[in-house]
Motif scaffolding. Structure first.
Motif, PDB file in Angstrom:
ATOM      1  N   THR A 269       0.818  -1.218   0.000  1.00 43.48           N
ATOM      2  CA  THR A 269       0.000   0.000   0.000  1.00 43.48           C
ATOM      3  C   THR A 269       0.851   1.267   0.000  1.00 43.48           C
ATOM      4  O   THR A 269       0.369   2.333  -0.399  1.00 43.48           O
ATOM      5  CB  THR A 269      -0.913   0.032   1.232  1.00 43.48           C
ATOM      6  OG1 THR A 269      -0.109   0.032   2.429  1.00 43.48           O
ATOM      7  CG2 THR A 269      -1.830  -1.170   1.262  1.00 43.48           C
ATOM      8  N   ASP A 270       2.094   1.177   0.445  1.00 46.47           N
ATOM      9  CA  ASP A 270       2.905   2.376   0.629  1.00 46.47           C
ATOM     10  C   ASP A 270       3.437   2.961  -0.670  1.00 46.47           C
ATOM     11  O   ASP A 270       3.834   4.127  -0.713  1.00 46.47           O
ATOM     12  CB  ASP A 270       4.088   2.076   1.567  1.00 46.47           C
ATOM     13  CG  ASP A 270       3.644   1.727   2.967  1.00 46.47           C
ATOM     14  OD1 ASP A 270       2.537   2.156   3.353  1.00 46.47           O
ATOM     15  OD2 ASP A 270       4.393   1.037   3.680  1.00 46.47           O
ATOM     16  N   ILE A 271       3.496   2.160  -1.721  1.00 43.80           N
ATOM     17  CA  ILE A 271       4.162   2.622  -2.938  1.00 43.80           C
ATOM     18  C   ILE A 271       3.179   3.079  -4.011  1.00 43.80           C
ATOM     19  O   ILE A 271       3.593   3.447  -5.109  1.00 43.80           O
ATOM     20  CB  ILE A 271       5.080   1.526  -3.508  1.00 43.80           C
ATOM     21  CG1 ILE A 271       4.265   0.284  -3.897  1.00 43.80           C
ATOM     22  CG2 ILE A 271       6.177   1.157  -2.519  1.00 43.80           C
ATOM     23  CD1 ILE A 271       5.089  -0.790  -4.589  1.00 43.80           C
ATOM     24  N   LEU A 272       1.884   3.081  -3.691  1.00 45.67           N
ATOM     25  CA  LEU A 272       0.875   3.464  -4.684  1.00 45.67           C
ATOM     26  C   LEU A 272       0.310   4.836  -4.381  1.00 45.67           C
ATOM     27  O   LEU A 272       0.168   5.230  -3.219  1.00 45.67           O
ATOM     28  CB  LEU A 272      -0.269   2.446  -4.694  1.00 45.67           C
ATOM     29  CG  LEU A 272       0.082   1.001  -5.029  1.00 45.67           C
ATOM     30  CD1 LEU A 272      -1.182   0.145  -5.015  1.00 45.67           C
ATOM     31  CD2 LEU A 272       0.777   0.892  -6.376  1.00 45.67           C
ATOM     32  N   THR A 273      -0.027   5.577  -5.422  1.00 43.21           N
ATOM     33  CA  THR A 273      -0.801   6.800  -5.236  1.00 43.21           C
ATOM     34  C   THR A 273      -2.209   6.414  -4.788  1.00 43.21           C
ATOM     35  O   THR A 273      -2.619   5.248  -4.893  1.00 43.21           O
ATOM     36  CB  THR A 273      -0.889   7.603  -6.538  1.00 43.21           C
ATOM     37  OG1 THR A 273      -1.598   6.819  -7.517  1.00 43.21           O
ATOM     38  CG2 THR A 273       0.505   7.948  -7.071  1.00 43.21           C
ATOM     39  N   ALA A 274      -2.965   7.390  -4.318  1.00 43.95           N
ATOM     40  CA  ALA A 274      -4.341   7.110  -3.891  1.00 43.95           C
ATOM     41  C   ALA A 274      -5.171   6.577  -5.050  1.00 43.95           C
ATOM     42  O   ALA A 274      -5.975   5.658  -4.884  1.00 43.95           O
ATOM     43  CB  ALA A 274      -4.964   8.376  -3.314  1.00 43.95           C
ATOM     44  N   SER A 275      -4.958   7.134  -6.236  1.00 42.28           N
ATOM     45  CA  SER A 275      -5.702   6.672  -7.411  1.00 42.28           C
ATOM     46  C   SER A 275      -5.385   5.220  -7.732  1.00 42.28           C
ATOM     47  O   SER A 275      -6.294   4.407  -8.001  1.00 42.28           O
ATOM     48  CB  SER A 275      -5.367   7.568  -8.614  1.00 42.28           C
ATOM     49  OG  SER A 275      -6.036   7.131  -9.775  1.00 42.28           O
ATOM     50  N   GLU A 276      -4.106   4.855  -7.707  1.00 42.50           N
ATOM     51  CA  GLU A 276      -3.704   3.474  -7.992  1.00 42.50           C
ATOM     52  C   GLU A 276      -4.264   2.513  -6.942  1.00 42.50           C
ATOM     53  O   GLU A 276      -4.710   1.406  -7.267  1.00 42.50           O
ATOM     54  CB  GLU A 276      -2.183   3.389  -8.035  1.00 42.50           C
ATOM     55  CG  GLU A 276      -1.563   4.105  -9.223  1.00 42.50           C
ATOM     56  CD  GLU A 276      -0.068   4.311  -9.076  1.00 42.50           C
ATOM     57  OE1 GLU A 276       0.593   4.536 -10.108  1.00 42.50           O
ATOM     58  OE2 GLU A 276       0.451   4.266  -7.934  1.00 42.50           O
ATOM     59  N   ALA A 277      -4.251   2.945  -5.687  1.00 43.37           N
ATOM     60  CA  ALA A 277      -4.771   2.097  -4.613  1.00 43.37           C
ATOM     61  C   ALA A 277      -6.274   1.890  -4.749  1.00 43.37           C
ATOM     62  O   ALA A 277      -6.793   0.792  -4.515  1.00 43.37           O
ATOM     63  CB  ALA A 277      -4.437   2.715  -3.260  1.00 43.37           C
TER      64      ALA A 277
END
Length: 462
Positions: A269-277
């Protein structure tokens, strides 16, 4: 089958090269900061300008100290046997005993690492990110808060600093700093000082809650009972109609899909933007409300604040940390590099100096006592705390000791369940505990949780 084997092979090759890159970065960091006693330089090193084979960089491939193939260098067709001091032909090599833990980013909580391993992970946690991340940074003010001091010598604290992974220990008691200790020079003292930016780990989650409180008090967000449904980024996800207080309490009903910093179907979860998540969380159905500690929700809420404040986001951060906290050194949140605000590029990982962490905690304490808007926000969080429902407890552990959770704060510590004591806990032993009743604060930074938390934090506050 061959296709999948090739994918696995190249994945492992990439991971190995990435780990080696960190080691070389660590060696460079040691040299750049004058710690030459830990680094050996290959006096015979020569950069191969026209290698005849590839080895993940401008170096000749070799084995057992000899060239596997010839390499053209200034007309010389071969280095010869004496041209290689080490089999891997690196420019630098450290003399530390380092264990790199495979398939994980951090030191396992139950391990007993030696000094070299601890030093490497100290670098990895606090400095290896510098070239990989951008930042939302707040510059210091010129009227920072200075602490009144009435220092005492605590022999047990000193002993813990000499034998464990502790970096820093601060105890603030009824308006004065009474214990102020750094790791000694023969431990980690040569690597940390009052200006060193220290990684928050999950303490950064609480920093998001702190920013949320200010966003509410400044009128950007109505209240903790508001939902985030006005944000198109969470459409078609289980978060669309969620109240902010349920997100702050990690009780959004996402336990089927998230655990700690990972998606259960794979990915961090730490390496994604909010959109990607949110793409990974699309069309997911929420379960019953239940405490589910995870790394996604703090990122999500920080980016919701980014969305609601728009162009004022950095102005809000400046107002919080410059005008209210009055920091002495800059502080910052991570920002995904080369990503726009529209996709949610803010990350909850937070960096500050040891004293600025104390300044933040003291500002919270003052707001509570003065019943400011922010103080009322903190009191409301405490009033709306929920049980963690952990299956097992460990009273000697800063995460497992407190029975309740209140807006990214831990609370209901053993023996203090009826008192307004609220704490922050970050992996590896980052701890801030605030006793709002007796005006005491403890701020601890460490590389690994091998110190006696129950005695130097819990009992000190109790």
């Amino acid at each position: 089958m061959i296709k999948y084997l090739l994918i696995i092979f190249f994945f492992l090759l990439f991971k190995g090269a990435y780990a080696e890159d960190r080691i070389q970065g660590f060696n460079n960091w040691l040299l750049e900061n004058g710690h030459t006693q830990y680094v050996e330089i290959n006096e015979n090193y020569k950069e191969c300008k026209n290698c005849t084979t590839w080895d993940a960089g401008p170096r000749c491939f070799e084995e057992i100290g000899k060239p596997k193939k010839q390499c053209v260098l200034d007309g010389d067709q071969s280095y010869g046997e004496d041209g290689y001091k080490w089999a891997d032909h690196k420019k630098y090599k450290n003399n530390l005993d380092i264990k790199v833990y495979k398939n994980r980013w951090t030191i396992p909580w139950d391990s007993k690492p030696k000094f070299g391993t601890l030093l490497y992970y100290y670098y990895k946690y606090n400095f290896s990110h510098i070239k990989r991340w951008d930042r939302y940074e707040v510059q210091p003010t010129n009227n920072s808060i200075e602490f009144d001091k009435d220092l005492i010598e605590d022999k047990y604290i000193k002993k813990q600093l000499q034998k464990t992974s502790l970096l820093s220990y601060l105890f603030y008691e009824d308006g004065k700093l009474t214990i102020d200790e750094l790791s000694p020079n023969d431990r980690f003292g040569l690597f940390v000082n009052n200006e060193t930016k220290l990684r928050s780990m999950s303490v950064g989650k609480t920093m998001v809650s702190y920013v949320m409180g200010h966003a509410i008090c400044k009128g950007y967000i109505d209240s903790i009972d508001s939902t985030i449904g006005d944000w198109s980024l969470v459409n078609d996800t289980l978060y669309r109609d969620q109240k902010i207080i349920d997100l702050l309490n990690m009780s959004a009903g996402d336990q089927k899909y998230l655990k700690n910093s990972n998606f259960k179907d794979g990915g961090n979860t730490d390496i994604l933007t909010a959109s990607e998540a949110m793409l990974k969380m699309s069309n997911k159905q929420k379960s019953n409300k239940k405490f589910n500690y995870n790394g996604l929700v703090p990122h999500l809420l920080l980016n919701y604040i980014l969305y609601k404040t728009g162009d004022d986001f950095e102005l809000l951060l400046n107002d919080i940390f410059q005008n209210d906290v009055k920091i002495k050194n800059s502080v910052y949140f991570y920002k995904h590099p080369n990503k726009s605000k529209d996709v949610g590029n803010a990350n909850s990982m937070f960096f500050a100096t040891r004293y600025d962490y104390l300044r933040i905690a003291k500002t919270m304490l003052d707001d509570w006592n003065n019943n400011t808007c922010l103080g009322q926000y903190l009191k409301t969080l405490h009033k709306n705390k929920i049980l963690k429902n952990e299956r097992w407890k460990d009273e000697k552990n800063p995460f497992l000791n407190p029975k309740s959770y209140a807006g990214f704060f831990h609370t209901s510590y053993s023996g203090m369940s009826k008192r307004p004591v609220m704490g922050m806990d970050g992996y590896g032993g980052q701890v801030i505990m605030i006793d709002f009743e007796n005006n005491n604060i403890v701020v601890i930074h460490s590389i690994h949780l091998d110190y006696n938390w129950k005695k130097i934090a819990h009992s000190a506050i109790k």
